[in-house]
Write an enzyme that holds these catalytic residues in place. Structure first.
Site: not given
Length: 113
Positions: A30, A86, A92, A99
């Site tokens: 998104i 990450n 991060g 993911h």
């Protein structure tokens, strides 16, 4: 269930799905950082790659396999793309469900920042 990605897997939060199989789900980010920015997540909750066990080896590899199939189907595999995973805050990671980011559609520089 307070994990954002677990809620996407469950269907209680909408996402623009691009891949769905028994092991993982792929959807567009998104907050894209490239013209194409997709995430590939395991359907089973796994907070970080540090939490992976020997049994998770195939699952983590499956995320990369699903991402590469998407890249080929979309026609940018030959031009190139980046896969990023990450781990924890300094790495991060902002959503604590493993993911794999797929970034494509522009020339990506190194180091990433």
């Amino acid at each position: 269930m307070d994990c954002l990605f677990c809620r996407i897997v469950a269907g209680t939060i909408p996402a623009k799905r691009i891949h769905d199989d028994e092991h993982c789900l792929g959807f567009f980010d998104i907050n894209p950082q490239a013209p194409t920015h997709a995430l590939f997540i395991p359907k089973r909750h796994l907070a970080t790659v540090n939490d992976a066990t020997a049994e998770d080896r195939l699952l983590l590899g499956h995320l990369a396999y699903a991402a590469s199939r998407f890249a080929q189907a979309q026609g940018f595999a030959d031009a190139g793309y980046r896969l990023v995973m990450n781990c924890n805050a300094d790495g991060g990671q902002t959503v604590f469900h493993v993911h794999l980011h797929l970034l494509a559609g522009r020339r990506l520089t190194w180091p990433p920042g």
